[in-house]
Design a protein around this motif. Structure first.
Motif, short mmCIF file in Angstrom:
data_model
loop_
_atom_site.label_atom_id
_atom_site.label_comp_id
_atom_site.label_asym_id
_atom_site.label_seq_id
_atom_site.Cartn_x
_atom_site.Cartn_y
_atom_site.Cartn_z
N LEU A 47 30.19 28.00 12.04
CA LEU A 47 29.29 28.22 10.90
C LEU A 47 28.42 29.46 11.10
O LEU A 47 28.16 30.21 10.15
N ALA A 48 27.98 29.70 12.32
CA ALA A 48 27.14 30.87 12.60
C ALA A 48 27.93 32.17 12.42
O ALA A 48 27.40 33.15 11.88
N ARG A 49 29.20 32.16 12.85
CA ARG A 49 30.02 33.36 12.65
C ARG A 49 30.25 33.62 11.17
O ARG A 49 30.23 34.77 10.72
N TRP A 50 30.48 32.56 10.39
CA TRP A 50 30.68 32.72 8.96
C TRP A 50 29.39 33.20 8.30
O TRP A 50 29.40 34.10 7.47
N TRP A 51 28.26 32.62 8.68
CA TRP A 51 26.98 33.02 8.12
C TRP A 51 26.67 34.48 8.46
O TRP A 51 26.15 35.22 7.62
N GLY A 54 27.91 37.01 6.08
CA GLY A 54 27.45 36.90 4.70
C GLY A 54 28.11 35.79 3.92
O GLY A 54 28.13 35.84 2.69
N LEU A 55 28.66 34.79 4.58
CA LEU A 55 29.33 33.65 3.94
C LEU A 55 30.45 34.09 3.01
O LEU A 55 30.71 33.45 1.99
N LYS A 56 31.10 35.17 3.35
CA LYS A 56 32.21 35.67 2.54
C LYS A 56 33.44 34.78 2.73
O LYS A 56 33.85 34.49 3.85
N LEU A 57 34.03 34.36 1.62
CA LEU A 57 35.23 33.52 1.70
C LEU A 57 36.39 34.26 2.35
O LEU A 57 37.22 33.64 3.02
#
Length: 139
Positions: A47-51, A54-57
């Motif tokens: 989740l931290a890497r995704w956040w 920029g929470l890009k799909l």
């Protein structure tokens, strides 16, 4: 990267000890709790890497993220889907070791050693300059 490498090493150690013949039930349950903690840490890392992106799909569909999602999905869905409780895709977690291997490139090794052992100064630089890539092969 270093914390992820240490977490992978920890998860591999827990996995190996759990599969050792003669492990007592009490030890197995203790290690199972640590395995749960490692799964939680891997989920937070995901989740931290995704956040951080920029929470890009589009980032979720990169090979590394898909691989990591598949390996933590049983842990995430376990409380909601009874059939997935107890399902572990440990072989996928163990494949994360391959991602750690990139830390053993000569420059990455030097950077990591400088970070971990700053007190050795130039002596460490001289030693690291003499290390050849073939000496870093993981057996």
């Amino acid at each position: 990267e270093l914390s992820n490498a240490l977490l992978v090493g920890f998860a591999c150690t827990v996995f190996a000890v759990q599969r050792t013949p003669g492990v007592s039930v009490k030890t197995f349950e203790f290690l199972e709790d640590w395995n749960y903690l490692a799964n939680f840490a891997f989920t937070l890392d995901y989740l931290a890497r995704w956040w951080s992106r920029g929470l890009k799909l589009s980032y979720i569909f990169t090979p590394a993220m898909v691989f990591d999602l598949v390996s933590i999905l049983p842990f995430i869905l376990g409380p909601f889907v009874p059939e997935l409780r107890g399902v572990e895709l440990n072989f996928l977690k163990l494949l994360r070791v391959l991602r750690v291997y990139r830390l053993f490139k000569p420059q990455a090794l030097q950077d990591m050693a400088r970070l971990l052992f700053p007190v050795f100064g130039t002596g460490l630089d001289k030693f690291l300059a003499e290390v050849r890539p073939y000496q870093l092969q993981v057996v």
